[in-house]
Structure formats: C-alpha cells, structure tokens
Design an enzyme around this catalytic site. Structure first.
Site, PDB file in Angstrom:
ATOM      1  N   VAL A 136       0.847  -1.198   0.000  1.00  0.00           N
ATOM      2  CA  VAL A 136       0.000   0.000   0.000  1.00  0.00           C
ATOM      3  C   VAL A 136       0.879   1.244   0.000  1.00  0.00           C
ATOM      4  CG1 VAL A 136      -1.830   1.249   1.186  1.00  0.00           C
ATOM      5  CG2 VAL A 136      -1.761  -1.250   1.302  1.00  0.00           C
ATOM      6  N   LEU A 137       0.540   2.208  -0.846  1.00  0.00           N
ATOM      7  CA  LEU A 137       1.215   3.501  -0.874  1.00  0.00           C
ATOM      8  C   LEU A 137       0.318   4.538  -0.211  1.00  0.00           C
ATOM      9  CD1 LEU A 137       3.379   5.544  -1.868  1.00  0.00           C
ATOM     10  CD2 LEU A 137       2.091   5.679  -4.028  1.00  0.00           C
ATOM     11  N   ILE A 147       0.148   8.380   0.138  1.00  0.00           N
ATOM     12  CA  ILE A 147       0.682   9.657  -0.361  1.00  0.00           C
ATOM     13  C   ILE A 147       0.276  10.763   0.607  1.00  0.00           C
ATOM     14  CG2 ILE A 147       0.733  11.297  -2.268  1.00  0.00           C
ATOM     15  CD1 ILE A 147      -0.048   9.084  -4.156  1.00  0.00           C
ATOM     16  N   GLY A 148       1.260  11.373   1.257  1.00  0.00           N
ATOM     17  CA  GLY A 148       0.980  12.384   2.272  1.00  0.00           C
ATOM     18  C   GLY A 148       0.622  11.708   3.579  1.00  0.00           C
ATOM     19  N   GLY A 207       1.426  11.958   6.686  1.00  0.00           N
ATOM     20  CA  GLY A 207       1.328  12.620   7.980  1.00  0.00           C
ATOM     21  C   GLY A 207       2.272  12.034   9.009  1.00  0.00           C
ATOM     22  N   GLU A 212       9.493  16.719  10.339  1.00  0.00           N
ATOM     23  CA  GLU A 212       8.967  16.394  11.664  1.00  0.00           C
ATOM     24  C   GLU A 212       8.001  15.225  11.593  1.00  0.00           C
ATOM     25  OE1 GLU A 212       9.668  17.644  14.747  1.00  0.00           O
ATOM     26  OE2 GLU A 212      11.337  18.662  13.779  1.00  0.00           O
ATOM     27  N   CYS A 249     -12.809  27.488  10.078  1.00  0.00           N
ATOM     28  CA  CYS A 249     -13.008  26.272   9.283  1.00  0.00           C
ATOM     29  C   CYS A 249     -14.237  25.506   9.756  1.00  0.00           C
ATOM     30  CB  CYS A 249     -11.763  25.389   9.346  1.00  0.00           C
ATOM     31  SG  CYS A 249     -10.340  26.081   8.467  1.00  0.00           S
TER      32      CYS A 249
END
Length: 382
Positions: free
Chosen positions: A171-172, A174-175, A177, A201, A354
């Site tokens: 599994v990839l 992406i982003g 965290g 970080e 938000c």
C-alpha cells in the site's frame, strides 16, 4: 445601532461603520451585541481595514486583538450562510494572488516543501496534544462515534474497508502525515506500507510510531514515485496539489497502481470550480493550498480510472474541528511558552473559521474510490 456603540470604538468614519453594520445585520450579527455570535470591536480602524482588505484584514485584525467574539464558529457560520464573503470588495493583493494561482504553478516541486516547513513542522508538542493518539490531522467519521479517538479510528477502518485490504498487499500512502494510517493498516490488516511526506517532523514521528512494522516512510515529493502497489491512499494531501498539477497527480497514481488496484482519495473540496484560495488561510495556515471541485477531480481522473464511489461527510469536519479546538485550549497552558499570544489567536481563528465553513456547508469533505473497472462492480463500505 445605538450611538453609544459607535462611541465605544471611537469610529473615525461613520461610512465604514454603516457599511459593515448593514452587511453584518444580513447575517444576524450585531456589533458590540450580547449574542455569542456578535463581535466586540476594540479598534477604531477595524471596519475600514476589513472592508478594504477582505478576508486577510478580518483574520489579521483578529490576530492583532482588534476584535473578539465569544463564539467565532457561530459568527462564521452565520456570515457564510448569508454569503457576506461574496459581498466584500476584493483587495488588490487578493486579486493578484488569484491571478497568480491561475497563471503560475504555486505547487511546483520546489514550492511544495513550503507547507511542510511552515505548518506541519510547527511542533509535535502542539499537534500531539490537539489531535487523537494516532495524530490524524484530517476529518474524523462520527457516524457511530462519541469521542475524537473513536471517530478517528472509525475513519481509518472505513478507509481500510473501502480499499478491501488483505494481508500481503503493498500500500502507498501519499501524504502519510505522522504515520497513523500507515501504522493502522500494517498493524490491523497485515499489509506492507510505503508512506510519503514532505515534512521532516512528520517523517521522524511516523518512523518511530511504525517501528517494528513493515512500514517505510520517505521524505520526498510524490512526483518522484516509481513503484508498483496493490492499493494507494491519499488523505488530506490533495488540497496541496494545486490545479496546475491535478493531471500530473493522477498520472503518478496511475503509474504506481497495479492493474487490479484501488485508489482512495480523501480531500476537502469546494462546491464551485474556481481557484479556491482564501488569502488568510494561504498566508498563515496552508501556503499554496487550493481546494479542488467535483469537476476538477472528474476531469483529471477520467483518463485513468473508473470512479466507483463518491462519499461526502463534510458535516463531520465541523465536529472534528470543534473537538480539536477544545483540546487546543486545554493544552495551551502546557505549550504557551513555546508560542506567542498572537499565534494562539491565529490558531483559534483558524479552527473556528473552518468549523463555521463546514457547518455552513460552504466547503465539503469527500472520499472517492477509483479503480480501472471492477468486474460486477465494487461494493463499497459505509
């Protein structure tokens, strides 16, 4: 509005006050009123600044202590439902920023690292206290949940079930965290995960979190990926891709996904197709960000994939943001020495603005599942 209210803020130009008062009345917001959504004005130039500078002036004047509001979330809900943001004059700098977004690639490889350094590298002391234990900095799923922890775990499980994960899959993410989803997938579904982030970080914490599991965390731009995966997932990252790169993004996903693979995209979205960049959010929270629309996602993906499922649970982001806000306030005494009072006001404004926007249904949260065409169709979890 009574003359005493005008005198309280020493208004220098009655015209600025009159225009602002008229606009706010349309949203049911009073100046120096007693309702939780009413604003308390403390600086005489507040009205002029906001009417001249729009969203940027409103946010910066709050950071500067020029006005307050007991319930910022309610203020923004009412203002957005009334459509006041469309009635404010567009500041010249905002016009230039929007024009630049249309002409320039603000999310190029070189510029893509800016948001990592300016927001996600703020400090794990802040995010570890504000977020849930798995540090999910994206919308939780509150369908059957009562706490932030339960709702975030429900979101992670929902993603895994939609992707139909099975032991041994690659599994990839992406982003990725701080590695919470990568950890969850590897721990509970027995898959091998490669996570990609542009935040140093986040990489450090994700690597520590996933130690002992079949998880690799890479510090690199997603555009450099060349591999093969059974499943690809991307949560809260597409907002940083930018319209100039939507086609490239789906090219990258297509290039890295096996023929029978599935791809899940989790993103905030705009209900209209435009270069959806709020100038205050762009300057202080997510540099170079831009919210995609349904049309933009469809146009960029149609050459590559079948859209199997589109799930909107944007109303859940309101609940998520208010949970973060409560935890941020509770944690502030522990971290106050690391940040300024102006930073505190900035973050309070960000979370509440938000929340109000999602409550007003001004912006959305989508999970979209793509395939190359599953025989007999895909039964997607809810």
């Amino acid at each position: 509005m009574s003359s005493s209210c005008i005198e309280e803020v020493s208004v220098r130009d009655d015209n600025w006050f009159r225009i602002a008062n008229e606009l706010l009345n349309r949203a049911g917001v009073a100046i120096n009123g007693t309702a939780p959504s009413d604003i308390q004005v403390k600086h005489p130039d507040f009205f002029k600044r906001v009417l001249q500078e729009g969203s940027l002036g409103l946010g910066e004047s709050y950071m500067d202590g020029w006005w307050d509001c007991e319930r910022l979330d309610l203020f923004f809900t009412q203002v957005l439902r009334a459509g006041l943001e469309r009635q404010l004059p567009r500041h010249f700098k905002d016009t230039l920023r929007i024009a630049a977004a249309r002409i320039l690639n603000l999310q190029s490889k070189k510029r893509a690292w800016i948001v990592g350094k300016e927001h996600y590298d703020l400090g794990n002391d802040l995010f570890s206290r504000m977020l849930d234990p798995l540090m999910q900095y994206s919308c939780a799923y509150w369908k059957d949940a009562d706490t932030l922890e339960e709702a975030q775990e429900a979101k992670l499980r929902l993603i895994c079930e939609k992707l139909q994960l099975a032991p041994g899959m690659r599994v990839l993410d992406i982003g990725c965290g701080w590695g919470g989803l990568a950890w969850f997938m590897a721990k509970h579904y027995g898959v091998s995960v490669v996570g990609v982030t542009i935040s140093a970080e986040q990489q450090k914490m994700a690597q520590a979190r996933c130690e002992g599991l079949d998880v690799t965390i890479l510090l690199q731009d997603y555009r450099d990926l060349r591999d093969q995966f059974d499943r690809i997932v991307s949560v809260g990252m597409f907002e940083h891709v930018g319209p100039k790169n939507y086609d490239t993004y789906f090219d990258v996903v297509d290039r890295n996904l096996k023929p029978e693979g599935l791809f899940l995209l989790h993103t905030i979205g705009s209900k209209i197709t435009d270069n959806n960049v709020d100038p205050w959010i762009n300057k202080y929270i997510f540099p170079n960000g831009c919210l995609p629309s349904v049309r933009q996602i469809a146009n960029a993906s149609e050459a590559h994939f079948v859209m199997e499922d589109w799930h909107n649970f944007g109303a859940d982001y309101d609940t998520t943001l208010m949970a973060w806000y409560s935890r941020f306030l509770a944690a502030w005494p522990e971290i106050a020495d690391n940040y300024s009072e102006r930073f505190k006001r900035m973050f309070i404004y960000y979370l509440n603005a938000c929340a109000g926007a999602f409550r007003a249904r001004d912006i959305q949260l989508w999970q979209v599942v793509f395939s190359r065409g599953v025989e007999n169709g895909l039964r997607v979890a809810r």
